[in-house]
Scaffold this motif. Structure first.
Motif, PDB file in Angstrom:
ATOM      1  N   ARG A 146      88.363  42.802  -9.324  1.00 56.90           N
ATOM      2  CA  ARG A 146      88.028  41.705  -9.660  1.00 56.90           C
ATOM      3  C   ARG A 146      89.030  40.739  -9.022  1.00 56.90           C
ATOM      4  N   PRO A 147      88.952  39.514  -8.680  1.00 56.28           N
ATOM      5  CA  PRO A 147      87.468  38.779  -8.580  1.00 56.28           C
ATOM      6  C   PRO A 147      86.662  39.530  -7.544  1.00 56.28           C
ATOM      7  N   ALA A 148      87.116  40.036  -6.666  1.00 56.38           N
ATOM      8  CA  ALA A 148      86.386  40.763  -5.437  1.00 56.38           C
ATOM      9  C   ALA A 148      87.073  42.025  -5.427  1.00 56.38           C
ATOM     10  N   ARG A 165      74.978  46.503   7.685  1.00 57.74           N
ATOM     11  CA  ARG A 165      75.957  46.522   6.475  1.00 57.74           C
ATOM     12  C   ARG A 165      76.549  48.060   6.942  1.00 57.74           C
ATOM     13  N   VAL A 176      89.236  44.843  -3.766  1.00 59.25           N
ATOM     14  CA  VAL A 176      90.413  45.231  -2.824  1.00 59.25           C
ATOM     15  C   VAL A 176      90.256  46.632  -2.691  1.00 59.25           C
ATOM     16  N   ILE A 198      78.376  45.615  -2.076  1.00 59.64           N
ATOM     17  CA  ILE A 198      78.585  46.641  -1.023  1.00 59.64           C
ATOM     18  C   ILE A 198      79.391  47.870  -1.784  1.00 59.64           C
ATOM     19  N   LEU A 243      80.430  48.819   8.241  1.00 63.04           N
ATOM     20  CA  LEU A 243      81.513  49.696   7.520  1.00 63.04           C
ATOM     21  C   LEU A 243      81.861  50.717   8.277  1.00 63.04           C
ATOM     22  N   THR A 270      94.944  49.930   6.123  1.00 58.19           N
ATOM     23  CA  THR A 270      94.170  48.441   6.065  1.00 58.19           C
ATOM     24  C   THR A 270      93.846  48.405   4.730  1.00 58.19           C
ATOM     25  N   SER A 271      93.889  47.023   4.264  1.00 54.86           N
ATOM     26  CA  SER A 271      93.469  46.343   2.871  1.00 54.86           C
ATOM     27  C   SER A 271      92.390  45.804   3.371  1.00 54.86           C
ATOM     28  N   LEU A 272      91.181  46.029   2.675  1.00 58.59           N
ATOM     29  CA  LEU A 272      89.884  45.327   2.949  1.00 58.59           C
ATOM     30  C   LEU A 272      89.412  44.682   1.612  1.00 58.59           C
ATOM     31  N   ALA A 273      88.800  43.545   1.583  1.00 59.97           N
ATOM     32  CA  ALA A 273      88.199  42.787   0.519  1.00 59.97           C
ATOM     33  C   ALA A 273      86.703  43.222   0.674  1.00 59.97           C
ATOM     34  N   PHE A 274      86.029  43.192  -0.294  1.00 59.72           N
ATOM     35  CA  PHE A 274      84.517  43.479  -0.332  1.00 59.72           C
ATOM     36  C   PHE A 274      84.105  42.706  -1.579  1.00 59.72           C
ATOM     37  N   ASP A 275      82.722  42.696  -1.457  1.00 60.20           N
ATOM     38  CA  ASP A 275      81.736  42.371  -2.784  1.00 60.20           C
ATOM     39  C   ASP A 275      81.399  43.369  -3.484  1.00 60.20           C
ATOM     40  N   GLN A 304      91.965  46.864  -6.414  1.00 61.10           N
ATOM     41  CA  GLN A 304      91.581  45.845  -7.502  1.00 61.10           C
ATOM     42  C   GLN A 304      90.061  45.701  -7.321  1.00 61.10           C
TER      43      GLN A 304
END
Lengths: 220, 656
Positions: free
Chosen positions: A192-194, A171, A196, A210, A175, A202-207, A190
């Motif tokens: 939820r739901p994950a 991880r 952002v 993390i 990263l 750069t836009s990145l989506a994460f759980d 944002q």
């Protein structure tokens, strides 16, 4: 004010015993750490002479002076535990050992700094309350910790990464390959739901899993 | 999807490899340089294997290699590994690193690694216009001075400055790397440099990769080193790691980022620029926990209208009834009957199972318009940048299937073609995820051809039928996904996905992409349609068809409650399920299926393995054993689910 290390240890255990609902001298002297600090009934009597506590048959009560000292010692101990667990990521056994020696060397000033660094945590890693210090009472400061998990930031907030606490090598590697390392600034788009997050352009989506390991200092 | 066209360029004097972060436009530049079309989309991970082409400049010919995007040359997934392996091998003579000009930081992180490898590198600052729009100004000269590399600003989609890229081909002098790491790491590098096997790249770069704990190099090491050497490498790595609390790969990247950040401070100036574009507005709302859902439904509805109603309904109707049945088939029949008044040849061409009347009618009249319409829609979706946003919306659902949101990318691509999507599972990080997604693709994701036919059939009944079909398939996929997350060993990976900006798709790219895909479809599907028809023809002529139908009758008629003629659809469904679906479509047109029968037969055929090509791809990517297990599971399971759905629908008897 220099207090005997054994005295300090005893005061802490009187405090924690009281949290557990007991004020028995016998129970106190049974505790391993108290024995290790070579505290016995004569220590207690010496402490009574110093006006730290009062003894009455098997029951023990802290005086105002003792109460203050105990509170400060407990606060140092529990903050030390948090620091060692969360920031230095030590395992449970070494946390206990080191917290005990660490706490005795902390000045009130350093204690408050640690408290702020950790975001004025309400509890220790075991879930016991950390007595509030002067720093926590300053109203603004109390709701605005210096370092907090990125998950605590609101949508639209930005934070500068102070540290990333992750047990997973993969991880951390990933990263860092994306440029997410201490010093980088993340913007929360944002939650939820994950999550952002925006890093530069750069836009990145994460759980959330993390994101909660990324500790940031919120930027105003 | 056209790797068979890409014969390796063997006689080229040297090869230029296009390398860069995901979604920076490598494939667009590849197309501009070579004139070959490599699939271009607006999401990371479109390219999962290399494409090759040729380029001629100043009288010399060169090979050009397009590679999957990487964030690091220590690979985290199989597609990244493909790129690393090209650089490691002896094919790469020079590198053109394509960068997103607005994301220099991530680009330069890769540059440092390429320079460390001792490769001659040229930088293309692509999407130069987007950087400008966002108020980012880059001093190319300073960047060039600091890196020692030639820097060429480009806008690949507009072919701007493509002519200046010539330089990259003639660049044969690597610059020396000035990147230095903490002393303990430098000591480790020195120790490993002497042990590491010789490769195209510098020993130093290899040593750094080894220190980072790159396990994907194991095979390479085993081939070129003794066991003792491998042990020494591991021992050195541990020794160095013991001196740090954080993983070495992380420390190495941090050191690089520090250098990169210092560089960017001197090169990039930012001014406030307008961010209130419509695109960024849509981008924001499409991942919103509440608004994201109506947007998703709207996308699905548009697909239903465009592909199902317009493509599968109106255009198929026109092509089939007007072109084929009214003109073409009678005309061909007349010609054939004139030449061969009767007999086997006549039947073979224009009979009930004739190559023209069945195979071509199905392929051209039913499937082709559907595929065409689907690919236009899908190309639009891909290029808009919506797909990665979908991943954000479904992450939670996918979590319970042992996957993460990223897995939605191959799944949605499966709607285009399951075979290609199976290959795209390479973007997933763990083996477990790749196996589960491969299974779900084979089991439940209908490919474009089939989806179009299905939507057409369902649209002819009612939207309720569509909802029941989609609900049943999604539910079954979820249950199977959930169960396999418990059964398949291994771990899931973290959800980390780059979200590209929403962009207005370029008409040119969509047309090009659709044409390439339709061509590919025709090449892939028509031969199988012909093969399937021949098979049915032989079965029919030898009267074996009746026997097969007799044997299958308890199952098809008894269990699934379908007319016996549906057996043929299922037989060809083994070859290609869209062909099977087309057979069902024909049955429906003849009025031989009631609404419940349509839904039941469609759910059953949807759950079949998509096609023979898909099966081969599963064998190639996952191995024979996994492929056999999946096949043995899928067909009986599909039949069972169809039967159960039939029972439920007959019991509830909804009005459709």
């Amino acid at each position: 004010m220099a207090v005997d290390k054994a005295f300090e240890e005893v005061l802490e255990f009187v405090w924690s015993l009281r949290e557990a609902g007991s004020n028995s001298i016998k129970a106190l002297l049974e505790i391993d750490e108290v024995k290790e600090a070579e505290a016995d009934s004569s220590t207690l009597e010496a402490m009574q002479r110093d006006g730290l506590l009062t003894l009455d048959n098997d029951s023990i009560t802290l005086t105002n002076k003792g109460e203050k000292l105990a509170e400060a010692a407990i606060r140092r101990h529990r903050l030390a535990e948090r620091l060692l667990t969360e920031v230095l990521a030590m395992d449970t056994d070494s946390v206990e050992k080191n917290a005990c020696s660490f706490e005795h060397t902390l000045s009130p000033e350093v204690t408050d700094r640690i408290c702020a660094l950790l975001g004025h945590p309400p509890t220790c890693p075991h879930g016991l309350p950390v007595p509030r210090g002067e720093c926590c009472k300053k109203s603004k400061d109390a709701v605005k910790p210096i370092v907090e998990p990125l998950t605590e930031l609101g949508v639209g907030d930005s934070g500068r990464i102070i540290f990333i606490l992750s047990g997973s090598h993969a991880r951390l590697d990933k990263l860092s390959a994306l440029g997410i390392v201490p010093g980088s600034v993340l913007h929360v788009h944002q939650k939820r739901p994950a999550f952002v997050l925006q890093l530069g352009e750069t836009s990145l989506a994460f759980d959330a899993d993390i994101v909660k390991e990324i500790y940031v200092k919120k930027m105003s | 999807m056209h790797k068979h066209e890409d014969a390796p360029i063997k006689h080229a004097s040297s090869n230029l490899v296009l390398v860069g972060n995901p979604n920076v436009g490598k494939s667009v530049i590849f197309g501009a340089l070579t004139g070959r079309y490599a699939t271009v989309s607006n999401y990371p991970g479109t390219t999962v294997e290399v494409a090759r082409g040729a380029f001629t400049a100043r009288g010399r010919s060169f090979g050009v290699i397009d590679s999957p995007g990487v964030n690091s040359l220590v690979p985290m997934s199989e597609d990244e590994r493909v790129t690393r392996d090209i650089l490691l091998g002896h094919e790469a003579d020079a590198v053109l690193q394509v960068m997103d000009a607005k994301n220099l930081r991530r680009g330069l992180l890769v540059t440092i690694q390429l320079v460390e490898m001792g490769l001659p590198v040229t930088l293309a600052l692509n999407m130069y216009d987007e950087a400008g729009e966002r108020g980012i100004t880059i001093d190319d000269d300073v960047l060039s001075r600091l890196t020692g590399l030639r820097v060429i600003p480009t806008i690949a989609t507009q072919r701007w400055n493509m002519d200046k890229l010539d330089h990259a081909f003639f660049n044969d002098t690597p610059v020396s790397s000035e990147m230095r790491y903490p002393q303990a790491i430098e000591d480790g590098i020195k120790a490993l440099e002497t042990i590491a096997p010789r490769a195209r790249i510098t020993a130093r770069a290899l040593a750094i990769m080894l220190l980072s704990g790159d396990t994907t190099l194991d095979g390479f090491l085993k081939r070129s080193l003794s066991e003792d050497g491998i042990r020494k490498i591991e021992a050195t790595r541990r020794e160095v790691q013991a001196r740090f609390t954080e993983p070495l790969g992380y420390i190495i990247n941090r050191a690089r980022l520090k250098v990169v950040d210092a560089m960017i401070g001197k090169v990039v100036t930012r001014s406030e620029a307008g961010h209130g574009r419509i695109a960024s507005f849509i981008g924001r709302y499409s991942t919103h926990p509440v608004w994201g859902i109506p947007i998703l439904l709207a996308v699905l509805f548009i697909m239903y209208e465009f592909v199902g109603v317009l493509g599968a309904g109106k255009s198929v109707d026109f092509l089939q009834r007007m072109v084929f049945e009214a003109y073409l088939n009678p005309w061909v029949t007349r010609v054939v009957e004139y030449a061969f008044p009767s007999g086997v040849i006549r039947d073979l061409i224009v009979g009930e199972y004739g190559l023209v009347t069945m195979a071509l009618t199905y392929a051209i009249a039913i499937i082709l318009p559907v595929v065409g319409f689907f690919f236009i829609f899908f190309g639009f979706l891909e290029d808009s940048g919506y797909l990665p946003r979908l991943a954000v919306m479904v992450d939670r659902v996918f979590k319970s299937m042992g996957l993460n949101g990223k897995a939605v990318l191959p799944m949605v691509l499966g709607l285009g073609c399951d075979t290609m999507a199976t290959m795209t599972t390479r973007i997933l990080e763990t083996k477990k995820e790749r196996v589960i997604v491969t299974l779900l693709l084979a089991l439940g994701v209908p490919c474009s051809a089939q989806l179009g036919v299905i939507l057409g059939m369902l649209a002819a009944i009612s939207w309720k039928a569509t909802v029941i079909w989609a609900g049943a398939v999604l539910f079954i996929m979820f249950i199977v996904g959930y169960a396999s997350s418990k059964i398949v060993p291994g771990a899931a990976s973290d959800f980390m996905l780059e979200i590209p900006p929403i962009r207005l798709p370029q008409f040119r790219n969509i047309v090009l992409k659709t044409v390439v895909r339709v061509q590919w479809y025709l090449k892939e599907a028509v031969p199988l349609f012909i093969l399937g028809t021949l098979f049915l023809f032989v079965l029919d002529k030898t009267h074996a068809l009746g026997a097969v139908e007799y044997v299958a009758s308890p199952f098809v008629v008894g269990f699934l409650n379908l007319p016996i003629e549906a057996t043929q659809a299922f037989i060809v469904g083994f070859l290609r399920r869209d062909y099977g679906a087309a057979g069902l479509f024909a049955l429906q047109q003849k009025g031989m299926l009631d609404p419940i029968q349509v839904v039941v037969s469609l759910v059953t055929i949807t759950l079949f393995i998509p096609c023979i090509a898909n099966l081969f791809m599963i064998i190639k990517e996952r191995g024979l054993k996994t492929a056999i297990i999946m096949t043995a599971f899928i067909f009986p399971f599909a039949a069972l689910m169809g039967g159960i759905l039939n029972l439920i629908l007959r019991l509830l008897n909804p009005s459709l």
